[in-house]
Design an enzyme around this catalytic site. Structure first.
Site, PDB file in Angstrom:
ATOM      1  CG  HIS A 261      -3.956   4.409   3.537  1.00  0.00           C
ATOM      2  ND1 HIS A 261      -4.266   3.164   3.006  1.00  0.00           N
ATOM      3  CD2 HIS A 261      -5.010   5.022   3.454  1.00  0.00           C
ATOM      4  CE1 HIS A 261      -5.307   3.024   2.404  1.00  0.00           C
ATOM      5  NE2 HIS A 261      -6.043   4.055   2.521  1.00  0.00           N
TER       6      HIS A 261
ATOM      7  CG  ASP B 294      -1.763   1.156   1.558  1.00  0.00           C
ATOM      8  OD1 ASP B 294      -1.655   2.164   0.775  1.00  0.00           O
ATOM      9  OD2 ASP B 294      -2.317   1.223   2.514  1.00  0.00           O
TER      10      ASP B 294
HETATM   11 ZN   LIG Z   1      -7.978   1.056  -0.421  1.00  0.00          ZN
HETATM   12 ZN   LIG Z   2      -9.192   0.889   2.469  1.00  0.00          ZN
END
Ligand SMILES: [Zn+2]
Ligand SMILES: [Zn+2]
Length: 562
Positions: free
Chosen positions: A376, A203
């Protein structure tokens, strides 16, 4: 024809990126082994301002359509729209099959509602998995690892290949103090590293952010403090799937002897699923139905609603426009936007915030107030993931090009050789052998959903819509003699969005005169073909309108032959 690379015998594994690489949203990847396909995530994205009228954007399913017989299953890393939202549309591509779909309980609970709404519940066989365990189907053997994110029940997935595993992180942060006490499973990730991770897909959303992302827990005291100091009604807007945020709002309300009101359909669905699964703890006596709001002391209530991204018709937008049926904001009320500003949504969010201020309410939002923590991982957490997993090859995913570039740099900084870091884009095909290399491209354009149509609106239609929106349209209606081409009636000129009829009568009259002239010339030259006449009218008017106004409206001649 798409360039579909053939599988070399020494490279039995492939990864095909169909979305989410080079863009934020509609994440979808195919992992392939022995000619079989495992799909990881099937997400959607929302249209940008240059895609007028589009409701949703899906990945291009053409590649999967061609491999329909080879698809074994779908694995969902978590329940966000950009990971599960397009699955109901994908299932329509498999009318004669029941597709196994792996996911954690909350992911599948959110998915199930969507599948029912789309009438495709019977096309999927939902297989609940528990992080820490594994599953096998066809040639694929998978292990699931818990990760923390802005939704409960997120996971990473490792898929075995003859060269080591392909580890897909899903969306994650490394929250050491998550609200549910279930942190990212570093131990399992280390074990995976011990087995040998051949390729890491990780990510990249926050790769540009230095340091660590704040723990979700850091938001709780801020919310509690805001509620404690609020003299009247408090409204908190957040994502309906952000159960841990909702839990903290509920806790803040309870700590201040307030009840909560849940607003919005998705909020109710998500809260119900989370309560059923034991992920959200709200005593029944703490929940007030919205109908009772009018007869309740606003100083004893916290309203929890959606609309933090400025979505039109959401509860928060309606409140900002003073059009909400149940909630009328006034001076002294407090509104908290407990979420990030997703890039692209800023203008809509700012419009809503301005509207909220106009009601007299006090508004808290990032970055002015720390009422949100991202889901995130920031740069240091990404470095930690890379160092912990020690992949032989690395491909940053889930981000726009600049996010991927930053993430790639982080990887080389922790010692991954630059030649083993690949920056990919949607449509790229990777061959995963001893070496991982780019081996071709497949179609990966955008599929637009507009109303009931899927894929029928393309770039040509969008170009027309942009032009109509920007310059307006002029319709010219004439009736001509079918044999000789002479004008019988008209021209009638109707316009929308080009000029204001009453103020621009001269321009339109001059335009009518030019059409008459053009038709007379055509008749004299014995041109009666309607297609040619239309073209002439379009050319003559286009030139005239541009001279007179410097504008280029869409011109639609309508020729009636009588
Ligand atoms: Zn996502
Ligand atoms: Zn997500």
């Amino acid at each position: 024809m798409p360039d579909l690379p053939s599988r070399a015998p020494e490279a039995p594994a492939r990864v095909v990126f169909l979305g989410g690489v080079g863009e934020v949203g509609r994440n979808m990847a195919c992992v392939e082994l022995e000619g079989r396909v495992l799909i990881v995530d099937v997400g959607l994205s929302f249209p940008t301002h240059d895609q007028p009228g589009v409701d949703l954007v899906l990945p291009d399913f053409e590649y999967v359509r061609g491999r329909r017989e080879d698809v074994e299953a779908v694995v969902l890393t978590h329940g966000h729209e950009d990971h599960i939202g397009a699955l109901p549309y994908l299932l329509r591509e498999f009318p004669d099959r029941v597709l196994p779909v792996y996911g954690t309980p909350f992911t599948l609970a959110l998915l199930e509602g969507k599948l029912e709404e789309h009438g495709v519940r019977d096309r999927a066989e939902l297989r609940t998995v528990t992080p820490g365990e594994g599953a096998s189907i066809g040639p694929f053997s998978m292990r699931f690892m818990r990760v923390t994110h802005s939704i409960p029940d997120g996971m990473a997935v490792a898929i075995d290949t003859p060269y080591g595993s392909i580890l897909h992180t899903g969306d994650f942060k490394i929250d050491q103090t998550p609200l549910d006490g279930r942190p990212t499973d570093l131990h399992a990730l280390a074990e995976e590293a011990g087995r040998g991770v051949h390729l890491l897909l990780s990510d990249s959303t926050n790769a540009e952010e230095a340091g660590y992302t704040a723990s979700e827990r850091s938001v709780g005291p801020v919310l509690t403090d805001i509620v404690a100091r609020a003299p009247q009604l408090v409204v908190v807007a957040c994502f309906s799937s952000h159960i841990h945020r909702i839990q903290q709002v509920v806790n803040a309300a309870r700590a201040n002897e307030r009840v909560v009101v849940f607003l919005g359909r998705s909020m109710h669905q998500s809260v119900a699923a989370a309560r059923r699964l034991g992920l959200l703890s709200v005593p029944d006596e703490d929940v007030l139905p919205v109908e009772a709001l009018a007869s309740f002391d606003p100083a004893r209530v916290v309203v929890i609603c959606t609309g933090s991204q400025g979505e039109p018709l959401s509860a928060l937008s309606l409140m900002a426009a003073r059009e909400h049926k149940w909630v009328r904001l006034r001076e002294g009320d407090v509104v908290v936007l407990s979420s990030s500003l997703i890039p692209g949504n800023e203008p809509a969010i700012h419009r809503v915030i301005d509207g909220l201020y106009r009601t007299g309410a006090d508004v808290y939002h990032v970055p002015a107030a720390p009422v949100h923590a991202s889901g995130h991982a920031a740069a240091e957490e990404l470095r930690l993931m890379l160092s912990l997993v020690r992949p032989r090859w690395f491909v940053p995913i889930h981000g726009e090009r600049r996010h991927l570039a930053h993430h790639a740099k982080l990887a080389t900084e922790v010692g991954i050789p630059p030649e083993r870091v690949l920056i990919c884009e949607d449509g790229d095909v990777l061959e995963v052998g001893e070496k991982v290399e780019l081996a071709g491209r497949v179609p990966a354009g955008m599929t637009f959903v507009d109303g009931l149509g899927i894929g029928d609106v393309g770039e040509v239609v969008l170009r027309d819509r942009r032009k109509l929106a920007g310059e307006g349209v002029v319709v010219v209606v004439v009736a001509i003699d079918a044999h000789h081409g002479q004008l019988i009636s008209g021209p009638d000129i109707v316009n929308r969005g080009f000029v204001f009829e009453q103020a621009a009568g001269d321009i339109l009259e001059a335009a009518r005169e030019r059409v008459r002239l053009s038709l007379r010339e055509s008749a004299e030259a014995e041109v009666t073909d309607p297609g040619v006449l239309e073209q002439n009218i379009r050319r003559v008017l286009g030139r005239y309108f541009y001279e007179a106004t410097q504008r280029k409206p869409v011109i639609l001649p309508v020729i009636l032959e009588v």
